[in-house]
Design a protein around this motif. Structure first.
Motif, PDB file in Angstrom:
ATOM      1  N   LEU A 168       0.835  -1.342  -0.080  1.00  0.00           N
ATOM      2  CA  LEU A 168       0.038   0.023   0.154  1.00  0.00           C
ATOM      3  C   LEU A 168       0.821   1.053  -0.087  1.00  0.00           C
ATOM      4  CD1 LEU A 168      -2.690   1.298   0.446  1.00  0.00           C
ATOM      5  CD2 LEU A 168      -2.395   0.968   2.782  1.00  0.00           C
ATOM      6  N   LEU A 169       2.055   1.273   0.715  1.00  0.00           N
ATOM      7  CA  LEU A 169       2.844   2.279   0.928  1.00  0.00           C
ATOM      8  C   LEU A 169       4.397   2.059   0.300  1.00  0.00           C
ATOM      9  CD1 LEU A 169       1.975   3.241   4.708  1.00  0.00           C
ATOM     10  CD2 LEU A 169       0.809   4.050   2.572  1.00  0.00           C
ATOM     11  N   PRO A 170       4.364   2.273  -1.038  1.00  0.00           N
ATOM     12  CA  PRO A 170       5.661   1.737  -1.590  1.00  0.00           C
ATOM     13  C   PRO A 170       6.419   2.761  -1.750  1.00  0.00           C
ATOM     14  CG  PRO A 170       4.139   2.184  -3.486  1.00  0.00           C
ATOM     15  CD  PRO A 170       3.326   2.235  -2.095  1.00  0.00           C
ATOM     16  N   LYS A 171       6.054   4.059  -1.550  1.00  0.00           N
ATOM     17  CA  LYS A 171       7.044   5.287  -1.641  1.00  0.00           C
ATOM     18  C   LYS A 171       7.488   5.477  -0.449  1.00  0.00           C
ATOM     19  CE  LYS A 171       5.247   8.783  -3.946  1.00  0.00           C
ATOM     20  NZ  LYS A 171       4.520   9.822  -4.160  1.00  0.00           N
ATOM     21  N   ARG A 172       9.015   5.697  -0.409  1.00  0.00           N
ATOM     22  CA  ARG A 172       9.688   5.998   1.011  1.00  0.00           C
ATOM     23  C   ARG A 172      10.528   6.962   0.696  1.00  0.00           C
ATOM     24  NH1 ARG A 172      12.766   1.707   4.908  1.00  0.00           N
ATOM     25  NH2 ARG A 172      13.505   3.374   6.446  1.00  0.00           N
ATOM     26  N   ALA A 173      10.636   7.833   1.785  1.00  0.00           N
ATOM     27  CA  ALA A 173      11.444   9.177   1.669  1.00  0.00           C
ATOM     28  C   ALA A 173      11.992   9.515   3.015  1.00  0.00           C
ATOM     29  CB  ALA A 173      10.874  10.184   0.845  1.00  0.00           C
ATOM     30  N   ARG A 174      13.302  10.198   3.209  1.00  0.00           N
ATOM     31  CA  ARG A 174      13.499  10.900   4.475  1.00  0.00           C
ATOM     32  C   ARG A 174      12.808  12.194   4.443  1.00  0.00           C
ATOM     33  NH1 ARG A 174      18.212   8.707   6.705  1.00  0.00           N
ATOM     34  NH2 ARG A 174      18.082  10.248   8.380  1.00  0.00           N
ATOM     35  N   VAL A 175      12.559  12.494   5.685  1.00  0.00           N
ATOM     36  CA  VAL A 175      11.955  13.799   6.078  1.00  0.00           C
ATOM     37  C   VAL A 175      12.798  14.221   7.345  1.00  0.00           C
ATOM     38  CG1 VAL A 175       9.534  13.291   5.085  1.00  0.00           C
ATOM     39  CG2 VAL A 175      10.001  12.615   7.405  1.00  0.00           C
ATOM     40  N   PRO A 176      12.569  15.403   7.776  1.00  0.00           N
ATOM     41  CA  PRO A 176      13.271  16.081   8.719  1.00  0.00           C
ATOM     42  C   PRO A 176      13.216  15.242  10.046  1.00  0.00           C
ATOM     43  CG  PRO A 176      12.537  17.946   7.337  1.00  0.00           C
ATOM     44  CD  PRO A 176      11.857  16.512   6.998  1.00  0.00           C
ATOM     45  N   GLY A 177      13.773  14.656  10.735  1.00  0.00           N
ATOM     46  CA  GLY A 177      13.816  14.003  11.853  1.00  0.00           C
ATOM     47  C   GLY A 177      12.961  12.411  11.765  1.00  0.00           C
ATOM     48  N   GLY A 178      12.988  12.071  10.445  1.00  0.00           N
ATOM     49  CA  GLY A 178      12.298  10.683  10.508  1.00  0.00           C
ATOM     50  C   GLY A 178      12.085  10.213   9.035  1.00  0.00           C
ATOM     51  N   ARG A 181       9.116   8.819   5.653  1.00  0.00           N
ATOM     52  CA  ARG A 181       7.829   8.720   5.254  1.00  0.00           C
ATOM     53  C   ARG A 181       7.674   7.752   4.493  1.00  0.00           C
ATOM     54  NH1 ARG A 181       5.570  14.478   3.382  1.00  0.00           N
ATOM     55  NH2 ARG A 181       5.233  14.517   5.632  1.00  0.00           N
ATOM     56  N   TRP A 182       6.314   6.756   4.462  1.00  0.00           N
ATOM     57  CA  TRP A 182       5.720   5.965   3.515  1.00  0.00           C
ATOM     58  C   TRP A 182       4.561   6.607   3.003  1.00  0.00           C
ATOM     59  CZ3 TRP A 182       8.336   4.997   8.007  1.00  0.00           C
ATOM     60  CH2 TRP A 182       9.551   3.601   7.842  1.00  0.00           C
ATOM     61  N   GLN A 183       4.383   6.401   1.840  1.00  0.00           N
ATOM     62  CA  GLN A 183       2.945   7.092   1.218  1.00  0.00           C
ATOM     63  C   GLN A 183       2.623   6.336   0.049  1.00  0.00           C
ATOM     64  OE1 GLN A 183       3.652  10.970  -0.322  1.00  0.00           O
ATOM     65  NE2 GLN A 183       1.874  11.720   1.066  1.00  0.00           N
ATOM     66  N   SER A 184       1.350   6.213  -0.065  1.00  0.00           N
ATOM     67  CA  SER A 184       0.785   5.492  -1.268  1.00  0.00           C
ATOM     68  C   SER A 184       1.029   6.277  -2.465  1.00  0.00           C
ATOM     69  CB  SER A 184      -0.772   5.352  -0.974  1.00  0.00           C
ATOM     70  OG  SER A 184      -1.249   6.695  -0.931  1.00  0.00           O
ATOM     71  N   PRO A 185       1.001   5.624  -3.781  1.00  0.00           N
ATOM     72  CA  PRO A 185       1.146   6.455  -4.912  1.00  0.00           C
ATOM     73  C   PRO A 185       0.347   7.604  -5.094  1.00  0.00           C
ATOM     74  CG  PRO A 185       1.245   3.832  -5.328  1.00  0.00           C
ATOM     75  CD  PRO A 185       0.740   4.117  -4.034  1.00  0.00           C
ATOM     76  N   ASP A 186      -0.943   7.455  -4.702  1.00  0.00           N
ATOM     77  CA  ASP A 186      -1.615   8.685  -4.809  1.00  0.00           C
ATOM     78  C   ASP A 186      -1.876   9.593  -3.636  1.00  0.00           C
ATOM     79  OD1 ASP A 186      -3.074   7.194  -3.038  1.00  0.00           O
ATOM     80  OD2 ASP A 186      -4.863   6.757  -4.083  1.00  0.00           O
ATOM     81  N   GLY A 187      -0.971   9.480  -2.872  1.00  0.00           N
ATOM     82  CA  GLY A 187      -0.754  10.417  -1.661  1.00  0.00           C
ATOM     83  C   GLY A 187      -1.860  10.374  -0.674  1.00  0.00           C
ATOM     84  N   ARG A 188      -2.798   9.396  -0.615  1.00  0.00           N
ATOM     85  CA  ARG A 188      -3.952   9.203  -0.067  1.00  0.00           C
ATOM     86  C   ARG A 188      -3.844   8.797   1.461  1.00  0.00           C
ATOM     87  NH1 ARG A 188      -8.641   6.916  -3.560  1.00  0.00           N
ATOM     88  NH2 ARG A 188     -10.085   7.389  -2.038  1.00  0.00           N
ATOM     89  N   VAL A 189      -2.608   8.017   1.647  1.00  0.00           N
ATOM     90  CA  VAL A 189      -2.122   7.308   2.798  1.00  0.00           C
ATOM     91  C   VAL A 189      -0.853   7.750   2.947  1.00  0.00           C
ATOM     92  CG1 VAL A 189      -2.083   5.397   3.940  1.00  0.00           C
ATOM     93  CG2 VAL A 189      -3.751   5.602   2.207  1.00  0.00           C
ATOM     94  N   THR A 190      -0.406   8.255   4.264  1.00  0.00           N
ATOM     95  CA  THR A 190       0.852   8.562   4.665  1.00  0.00           C
ATOM     96  C   THR A 190       1.296   8.171   5.979  1.00  0.00           C
ATOM     97  OG1 THR A 190       0.826  10.819   3.270  1.00  0.00           O
ATOM     98  CG2 THR A 190       2.337  10.433   5.058  1.00  0.00           C
TER      99      THR A 190
END
Length: 468
Positions: free
Chosen positions: A152-162, A164-173
């Protein structure tokens, strides 16, 4: 009979949070009059009279090793029956969840799992976990451990202090966050998380000296915030999701929260579970499960092959096509069939709505799925590779074979939903098998649980594939 379990969406998050508070990690699982207790059996203010059915279920559950008890509760979460914390301890919610699972799968709802029932439940939970590709692992950015439904959350990135995993359409983070000692405190985070805003409604709050939880809604979505305090600072996560995904995400909230370990060095952490990728039945790669075959007699295996099949194999051994119906793909193979009880044909087709069990060959063994007959086929959350899977009634009699499956799973919020799949029925089976058709039973067969049906016939289900 167990009392009905409330839907997950009703009171889900408060129940989940409250379970964390019980002393020693034991769930606050409710008290009150036991199921079946006559009104007035206990005087007002006195403890409820012991319920022998509940106590028998408790004794059976607590006799198992802790790892097995936790595995049962985890599987109940994934099966949609349990909405609290996985601790391995027994209480009213565990009892009712097991009863609800048994009721849905044709059991008596006793709250006691036999070996076959436990195996079927664990298999169902593992299938749902795999469908979500739920992986529990440390987050390098924060040091905490958390489970992520990676399908469901294949997108992964670094954010300040942690992270982020996110769905392709950005509806789940899903965001993780860590604060070093002195950067902030739990009071400040709690005040920030509960601050009033015109487009944001807080629905539940809980604060203790070492952790906090806040849940709420926006016009379009829902959120769950959790942070914990320790000598290493503050660590936590925020999960936000569109209300359109709430039916599946409400269950995943439980799984994610149960997996969360803010400071893994202070408590034992279960090793990350391996995640099996879903086989593509169209792929000819060695070892891939293209479909499922059912042993119907010595060296006889029936399956469904929707297209041409060069070099068929059954149970990992070369097989030969004896007969085939080009219209349906129904095929009788001759091969080294394992010695196993063969299914018998049902005396008549089932009716729409009738509960059924499908047994499909998977990479790690048979996969048990419950469903129902529907107009035009069978309604069930079947995985790719289930083409040819036998569909059985609650007496273990063969109603037909799954006719075909898509090469990729259709997922909703990372979980495979029930879909209607076409079925090759009894008449087609009788016409193709002819003298190889299993003999009908000599006497009426009593209904069984899904676990009992699977336990009897799992050895007759084999993987089938095409290609060298």
């Amino acid at each position: 009979m167990p009392r009905p379990v409330r839907p997950l969406a009703a009171g889900l998050l408060p129940l989940l949070v409250w379970g964390v508070l019980a002393p020693g990690g034991v769930l606050a699982q409710g008290t009150g009059q036991a199921p079946g207790q006559p009104p007035g059996a206990s005087r007002p203010g006195s403890p409820p009279a012991p319920d022998p059915v509940f106590e028998a279920a408790r004794a059976a559950f607590e006799a198992r090793p802790e790892a097995e008890r936790r595995a049962v509760q985890d599987a109940l979460v994934w099966a949609g029956s349990y909405n609290s914390v996985v601790t391995g301890t027994f209480g009213r919610r565990t009892y009712e969840a097991i009863g609800a699972w048994q009721g849905r799968t044709g059991g008596a709802g006793t709250g006691i799992l036999d070996e076959a029932g436990r195996a079927a439940l664990i298999a169902a939970g593992e299938a749902a976990r795999r469908a979500a590709r739920f992986t529990v692992a440390p987050d390098p950015a924060t040091g905490l451990v958390i489970g992520v439904p990676e399908r469901l959350l294949p997108k992964r990135a670094r954010v300040p202090g942690g992270s982020r995993w996110q769905s392709p359409d950005g509806r789940v983070t899903l965001d993780t966050k860590a604060f070093a000692p002195g950067d902030t405190d739990l009071d400040a985070l709690f005040a920030q998380s509960t601050a009033a805003a015109p487009d944001r409604k807080v629905t539940y709050t809980l604060k203790r000296p070492d952790f906090m939880v806040v849940t709420g809604e926006t016009p379009a979505g829902k959120f769950y915030i959790r942070h914990a305090a320790g000598p290493a600072g503050l660590r936590g996560f925020t999960l936000s999701y569109d209300k359109a995904t709430a039916r599946e995400m409400d269950r995943l909230v439980i799984a994610i929260a149960n997996s969360f370990v803010p400071f893994p060095g202070e408590a034992p952490v279960a090793p990350p579970r391996p995640v099996a990728t879903m086989p593509d039945p169209g792929a000819p790669a060695g070892g891939a499960v293209s479909g499922t075959g059912l042993v119907v007699g010595p060296r006889r295996i029936v399956t469904v092959l929707p297209g041409p099949c060069a070099g068929p194999q059954a149970a990992g051994q070369p097989a030969r096509i004896l007969r085939r119906d080009e219209g349906s793909g129904l095929t009788l193979l001759e091969g080294a069939a394992p010695a196993a009880p063969s299914a018998v044909l049902a005396p008549a087709p089932g009716a729409p709505g009738e509960d059924v069990i499908a047994l499909a060959a998977g990479a790690d063994g048979p996969v048990v799925t419950t469903g129902a007959l529907a107009t035009g086929g069978v309604l069930a959350p079947l995985q790719p590779g289930a083409a040819g899977a036998p569909v059985l009634d609650r007496s273990g009699r063969l109603l037909g074979l799954v006719a075909r499956m898509p090469t990729q799973a259709r997922l909703v919020a990372g979980v495979l939903p029930p879909l209607t799949h076409p079925l090759v029925g009894l008449e087609a089976l009788k016409a193709l098998l002819g003298p190889d058709a299993p003999a009908p039973p000599g006497a009426e067969t009593r209904p069984m649980s899904a676990g009992a049906v699977a336990g009897r016939l799992a050895g007759a289900v084999v993987p089938v594939r095409c290609g060298p």
